[in-house]
Write a protein that holds these residues in place. Sequence first.
Motif, PDB file in Angstrom:
ATOM      1  N   MET A   1       0.835  -1.182   0.000  1.00  0.00           N
ATOM      2  CA  MET A   1       0.000   0.000   0.000  1.00  0.00           C
ATOM      3  C   MET A   1       0.873   1.236   0.000  1.00  0.00           C
ATOM      4  O   MET A   1       1.918   1.287   0.609  1.00  0.00           O
ATOM      5  CB  MET A   1      -0.918  -0.023   1.208  1.00  0.00           C
ATOM      6  N   SER A   2       0.432   2.258  -0.669  1.00  0.00           N
ATOM      7  CA  SER A   2       1.185   3.492  -0.797  1.00  0.00           C
ATOM      8  C   SER A   2       1.161   4.274   0.515  1.00  0.00           C
ATOM      9  O   SER A   2       0.186   4.228   1.258  1.00  0.00           O
ATOM     10  CB  SER A   2       0.571   4.335  -1.925  1.00  0.00           C
TER      11      SER A   2
ATOM     12  N   ASN B   1      -1.458   9.799   0.584  1.00  0.00           N
ATOM     13  CA  ASN B   1      -2.895   9.810   0.816  1.00  0.00           C
ATOM     14  C   ASN B   1      -3.649   9.791  -0.509  1.00  0.00           C
ATOM     15  O   ASN B   1      -4.662  10.442  -0.652  1.00  0.00           O
ATOM     16  CB  ASN B   1      -3.253  11.050   1.632  1.00  0.00           C
ATOM     17  N   GLU B   2      -3.150   9.042  -1.468  1.00  0.00           N
ATOM     18  CA  GLU B   2      -3.753   8.989  -2.802  1.00  0.00           C
ATOM     19  C   GLU B   2      -4.917   7.998  -2.816  1.00  0.00           C
ATOM     20  O   GLU B   2      -4.749   6.843  -2.431  1.00  0.00           O
ATOM     21  CB  GLU B   2      -2.702   8.568  -3.825  1.00  0.00           C
ATOM     22  N   PRO B   3      -6.094   8.449  -3.261  1.00  0.00           N
ATOM     23  CA  PRO B   3      -7.219   7.516  -3.361  1.00  0.00           C
ATOM     24  C   PRO B   3      -6.913   6.375  -4.329  1.00  0.00           C
ATOM     25  O   PRO B   3      -6.190   6.550  -5.311  1.00  0.00           O
ATOM     26  CB  PRO B   3      -8.355   8.390  -3.893  1.00  0.00           C
ATOM     27  N   SER B   4      -7.492   5.233  -4.061  1.00  0.00           N
ATOM     28  CA  SER B   4      -7.198   4.053  -4.874  1.00  0.00           C
ATOM     29  C   SER B   4      -7.774   4.135  -6.275  1.00  0.00           C
ATOM     30  O   SER B   4      -7.415   3.347  -7.139  1.00  0.00           O
ATOM     31  CB  SER B   4      -7.717   2.800  -4.169  1.00  0.00           C
ATOM     32  N   SER B   5      -8.649   5.083  -6.540  1.00  0.00           N
ATOM     33  CA  SER B   5      -9.247   5.222  -7.868  1.00  0.00           C
ATOM     34  C   SER B   5      -8.342   5.970  -8.853  1.00  0.00           C
ATOM     35  O   SER B   5      -8.556   5.882 -10.066  1.00  0.00           O
ATOM     36  CB  SER B   5     -10.589   5.948  -7.762  1.00  0.00           C
TER      37      SER B   5
ATOM     38  N   PRO C   1      -5.181   5.500  -9.952  1.00  0.00           N
ATOM     39  CA  PRO C   1      -4.541   4.701 -11.006  1.00  0.00           C
ATOM     40  C   PRO C   1      -5.516   4.262 -12.102  1.00  0.00           C
ATOM     41  O   PRO C   1      -5.139   4.170 -13.270  1.00  0.00           O
ATOM     42  CB  PRO C   1      -3.978   3.489 -10.252  1.00  0.00           C
TER      43      PRO C   1
ATOM     44  N   ARG D   1      -9.305  13.835  -4.127  1.00  0.00           N
ATOM     45  CA  ARG D   1      -8.747  14.069  -2.792  1.00  0.00           C
ATOM     46  C   ARG D   1      -9.586  15.040  -1.962  1.00  0.00           C
ATOM     47  O   ARG D   1      -9.293  15.278  -0.804  1.00  0.00           O
ATOM     48  CB  ARG D   1      -7.334  14.623  -2.918  1.00  0.00           C
TER      49      ARG D   1
ATOM     50  N   LEU E   1     -11.153  -2.940  -7.704  1.00  0.00           N
ATOM     51  CA  LEU E   1     -11.228  -2.107  -6.505  1.00  0.00           C
ATOM     52  C   LEU E   1     -12.339  -2.638  -5.615  1.00  0.00           C
ATOM     53  O   LEU E   1     -13.401  -3.015  -6.093  1.00  0.00           O
ATOM     54  CB  LEU E   1     -11.567  -0.658  -6.872  1.00  0.00           C
TER      55      LEU E   1
ATOM     56  N   SER F   1     -12.593   0.588  -0.555  1.00  0.00           N
ATOM     57  CA  SER F   1     -11.142   0.478  -0.617  1.00  0.00           C
ATOM     58  C   SER F   1     -10.395   1.590   0.112  1.00  0.00           C
ATOM     59  O   SER F   1      -9.275   1.394   0.531  1.00  0.00           O
ATOM     60  CB  SER F   1     -10.690   0.441  -2.073  1.00  0.00           C
ATOM     61  N   ASP F   2     -11.001   2.753   0.288  1.00  0.00           N
ATOM     62  CA  ASP F   2     -10.289   3.865   0.916  1.00  0.00           C
ATOM     63  C   ASP F   2     -10.783   4.153   2.338  1.00  0.00           C
ATOM     64  O   ASP F   2     -10.533   5.215   2.878  1.00  0.00           O
ATOM     65  CB  ASP F   2     -10.435   5.130   0.071  1.00  0.00           C
TER      66      ASP F   2
END
Length: 159
Positions: free
Chosen positions: A1-2, A5-9, A11, A70, A133, A137-138
């Motif tokens: 996991m990164s 604070n980047e949302p998983s959507s 990418p 974000r 996803l 996920s977030d």
Amino acid sequence: MSTTNEPSSIPVFRRVLKWSAIVVAAVAVVGGVIGFIVAGAPGVFSALIGAGMTLLFTGITVLTLILAARLDTMYFLGVILAAWLLKFVLFLGTLFAIRDQPFIHDWMLWGSLVVAVVGTLAVDVACVVTARLGNVSDVSLATRDDFDSTSKSGNVDAS
């Protein structure tokens, strides 16, 4: 996991942008060839303009989603609405500006727009369906430590 604070959507949106550009480039090339056969130079210009318009509006949508992902929900909705209004005004303005130009072949412009839009919609669906996803996920879920600390302080009924 990164660790950011980047949302998983995000990418997924980047993938949509990349594949949309590829599809629009293919529509521009094929549309340009067909346009040249059908109407000469105006057909080529119309196919390129139609593909370019599609790329512009798809790009605005995806970049807006990337930037707004974000934000808080209300700001997210405001940014998306503002982008939608901008696209609406730009689309109508572009069509009014080029409608009577001698270098435009109406059917080639319309055809390349429709094919490019359908192609980018197919890209959207393919990227989202294959994104894998989770529905939440977030979201940060409570851990056992959270429950242990609240039960020790007496704030939670243990029954």
